[in-house]
Design a protein around this motif. Structure first.
Motif, PDB file in Angstrom:
ATOM      1  N   TRP A  65       0.840  -1.205   0.000  1.00 20.03           N
ATOM      2  CA  TRP A  65       0.000   0.000   0.000  1.00 20.03           C
ATOM      3  C   TRP A  65       0.871   1.249   0.000  1.00 20.03           C
ATOM      4  CZ3 TRP A  65      -0.442   4.091   3.456  1.00 20.03           C
ATOM      5  CH2 TRP A  65      -1.610   4.868   3.408  1.00 20.03           C
ATOM      6  N   HIS A  66       0.372   2.302  -0.625  1.00 22.98           N
ATOM      7  CA  HIS A  66       0.987   3.608  -0.441  1.00 22.98           C
ATOM      8  C   HIS A  66      -0.112   4.667  -0.321  1.00 22.98           C
ATOM      9  CE1 HIS A  66       1.466   4.184  -5.139  1.00 22.98           C
ATOM     10  NE2 HIS A  66       0.208   4.166  -4.776  1.00 22.98           N
ATOM     11  N   GLU A  67       0.273   5.864   0.074  1.00 17.59           N
ATOM     12  CA  GLU A  67      -0.685   6.954   0.246  1.00 17.59           C
ATOM     13  C   GLU A  67      -1.393   7.261  -1.066  1.00 17.59           C
ATOM     14  OE1 GLU A  67      -1.590   8.705   2.874  1.00 17.59           O
ATOM     15  OE2 GLU A  67      -0.093   8.206   4.406  1.00 17.59           O
ATOM     16  N   ASP A  68      -2.657   7.649  -0.962  1.00 14.76           N
ATOM     17  CA  ASP A  68      -3.444   8.036  -2.126  1.00 14.76           C
ATOM     18  C   ASP A  68      -2.909   9.360  -2.695  1.00 14.76           C
ATOM     19  OD1 ASP A  68      -5.328   8.557  -4.046  1.00 14.76           O
ATOM     20  OD2 ASP A  68      -7.064   8.413  -2.711  1.00 14.76           O
ATOM     21  N   ASP A  69      -2.439   9.299  -3.942  1.00 14.38           N
ATOM     22  CA  ASP A  69      -1.931  10.498  -4.612  1.00 14.38           C
ATOM     23  C   ASP A  69      -2.440  10.526  -6.051  1.00 14.38           C
ATOM     24  OD1 ASP A  69      -0.506  12.843  -5.050  1.00 14.38           O
ATOM     25  OD2 ASP A  69       1.322  11.772  -5.636  1.00 14.38           O
ATOM     26  N   GLY A  70      -3.729  10.224  -6.211  1.00  7.27           N
ATOM     27  CA  GLY A  70      -4.280  10.126  -7.556  1.00  7.27           C
ATOM     28  C   GLY A  70      -3.936   8.771  -8.168  1.00  7.27           C
ATOM     29  N   PHE A  71      -4.104   8.656  -9.476  1.00  6.96           N
ATOM     30  CA  PHE A  71      -3.868   7.386 -10.163  1.00  6.96           C
ATOM     31  C   PHE A  71      -2.364   7.143 -10.293  1.00  6.96           C
ATOM     32  CE2 PHE A  71      -3.478   4.404 -13.619  1.00  6.96           C
ATOM     33  CZ  PHE A  71      -4.603   3.594 -13.517  1.00  6.96           C
TER      34      PHE A  71
END
Length: 274
Positions: A65-71
């Motif tokens: 998982w990683h932080e949400d930063d767009g697509f």
């Protein structure tokens, strides 16, 4: 039991669809695999589903998982590739339920120096929502009569679900569809993916998976068509993340790969190799 295959499943805030997909993998005839979830920034709900399902399914689940930063699918896929503990990788999406022989087919046809190119069978939203865990375990969701009963229309594309092994082999051989690396259904050797530095992380939606395959082909890896043999049904969903500027940027990158016969990207797993 020694694992020899890794399944990378990409997802983003679609826990209900991902749960159905994982039930599909829990129904596989071939079982020597791990599942690596490439999570492009989902909320805690997806993590909670994975914790619950890990107690139910036979295969180990690795949640990347990683932080949400767009697509940013290419970035999380590269991280997932690094986490794979086996020499062979099958990639699919968290909206594609695999038929019970899906992994078996990929394993049967894998051969060094090649990647395998599969497809999917698109379902409308009403059928996507109607499919239950029992429908997956009994394989009703792959039965054309059951699907038609739920409103599926007749089409030549239905042959993906009705073709037996012999007919599927013939259709794979005669199809005019080029064998490309498709993010929803493709597989290859980890070292051959790493050899071209994985996905180009500059790319967002639109051909980002095919670009990987194009560099692999430039590096001497050939694509083999298995679209009528390795079967998944694709659950419907909106695509609010698609933007025209993404498509234009990605097209330019792919054009440059073709023009330069590129095999490497400086924006992949390893950064800025000189």
């Amino acid at each position: 039991m020694k694992l020899d295959t890794s399944i990378i499943i990409s997802t983003y805030n679609s826990p209900a669809w991902l749960e159905k997909v994982l039930y599909g993998f829990n129904n596989q005839t071939y079982r020597m695999f791990e599942v690596v979830i490439a999570d492009d920034g989902s909320t805690q709900e997806t993590a909670d589903v994975l914790v619950r399902l890990q107690k139910e399914v036979f295969f180990p689940i690795v949640h990347v998982w990683h932080e949400d930063d767009g697509f940013q699918k290419t970035k999380i896929l590269n991280k997932a590739v690094e986490k794979c503990s086996t020499p062979y990788i099958i990639m699919t999406d968290g909206d594609c339920i695999p038929r019970k022989d899906f992994v078996e087919v990929h394993v049967k046809y894998r051969v060094e120096g090649h990647f395998l190119s599969g497809g999917y069978f698109k379902l409308p939203m009403n059928i996507s929502e109607a499919i239950t865990k029992e429908d997956i375990y009994t394989e009703r969701c792959f039965d054309i009569k059951w699907l038609k009963k739920h409103g599926l229309k007749s089409s030549f594309k239905n042959s993906k679900l009705t073709a037996g092994p012999i007919k599927a082999g013939i259709l794979n051989a005669i199809t005019t569809t080029t064998a490309t690396w498709n993010g929803h259904n493709a597989s290859g050797w980890k070292d051959e993916i790493v050899a071209v530095n994985g996905f180009d992380e500059r790319m967002q939606y639109g051909g980002e998976d095919r670009e990987l395959g194009e560099r692999m082909m430039n590096n001497g890896i050939k694509g083999l068509q298995i679209r009528y043999s390795a079967i998944t049904v694709h659950l419907d969903h909106p695509r609010g993340y698609v933007k025209e500027e993404m498509l234009v940027k990605n097209r330019a990158i792919r054009d440059a790969v073709k023009a330069n016969n590129s095999i490497w990207t400086d924006n992949g797993i390893v950064k800025n190799k000189k």
